[in-house]
Design a protein around this motif. Sequence first.
Motif: not given
Length: 411
Positions: A32-50
């Motif tokens: 439960p203490e592990a901070k898992i980082i997910r680099l598996g999915i092809g979805d974007v993360t950054e917000p929409l351009p202004e």
Amino acid sequence: MATINDNYLKLKAGYLFPEIARRVNAFAQANPEAKIIRLGIGDVTEPLPEACRKAMIKAIEEMGDRATFKGYGPEQGYPWLREAIAKYDFQARGCQIDADEIFISDGSKCDTGNILDIFGDNNAIAVTDPVYPVYVDTNVMAGHTGEANEKGEYEGLVYLPINAENNFTAKIPSQKVDLIYLCFPNNPTGATATKEHLKAWVGYARANGSIIFFDAAYEAFITNPDLPHSIYEIEGAKECAIEFRSFSKNAGFTGTRCALTVVPKTLTAKAADGSDVELWKLWNRRQSTKFNGVSYIVQRGAEAVYSEEGQAQVKALVSFYLENAKIICDRLTEAGLKVYGGVNAPYVWVKTPNGLSSWDFFDKLLHTCHVVGTPGSGFGAAGEGYFRISAFNSRENVEEAMKRIAEKFRV
Ligand code: PLP
């Protein structure tokens, strides 16, 4: 008694992502203490351009005023968006694509599946292996295949292996195929195609009366000026290719939904009586009947991608992910791994070390570094022994994941 489309029963039950989730959940519960980082999915993360947000807010205001309110729009998309795409994405690169050859839709995923509606059931179909799974599954659903074998290969499909030996670009088949799916820059391998490679495919397709489905969802990630962005940069492609593009990965529209399909008016295929039929007419008929267009608001958002401000913002977004990809490539190489892709694409395709299977490598990375990627075997039998890492994430997560790999991972 109602019956079902039995072809659905042939589908391998969405094994990849549920299995990833199962293993990650089991690990998370035990640690439960592990901070898992997910680099598996092809979805974007950054917000929409202004620029896109501003255009959509303005469009919402228009929808709130009787004088500017819009109801149903044209099923093919608004002319101003189709014209902007024709001008900036195609004509600016020397491709003679007209606005009315462009059909706006709510996604390339749907279009690459729906396109089968206008083709016959007896076509010989070629896909690369590994491949974006939608191409295969939609053919299974349409009844174009037999059953899958234990490796997940469907009877009746022609699989073209792509691997390090052929630079992840499929060899032109020796047999005759009628429909060919090509995806460049490639998901999952991150490979790109040269003009010479595409010329060979266009030559093959024209000689055999085949149609190429060219998926250019990741074209914005091409930075090498010698690489083609569109198949229509190849002479003769207007006679043999349909191209799919999307705003999902360049402008972060995965949750907003806008894409386009190009069906040139010069494209024909055979009817049962041997006559040539224009595919544009059939796709236009299909879309007019089964689709009611993308929302006005979203199309205004997509149009803003072509404004000066929008172009600069989209470029910055793409550069951000490409910088992530570079960090991933550099750090994994330093850790002794062999990597492919990640230069003109947001995906890094990693050769698993020491002959580990894709899933064994997945477990090793999860357990030693708490980093999640995607086993290559999930994209097809020839993906065994490879692993996909996505650059779609925050810089912080990418840096942290790569730091852990550099510190803890030993080949
Ligand atoms: N084509 C490829 C090769 C993809 O990888 C994806 C999404 O990951 C899509 C199409 C889907 O695009 P859209 O979001 O426009 O449906």
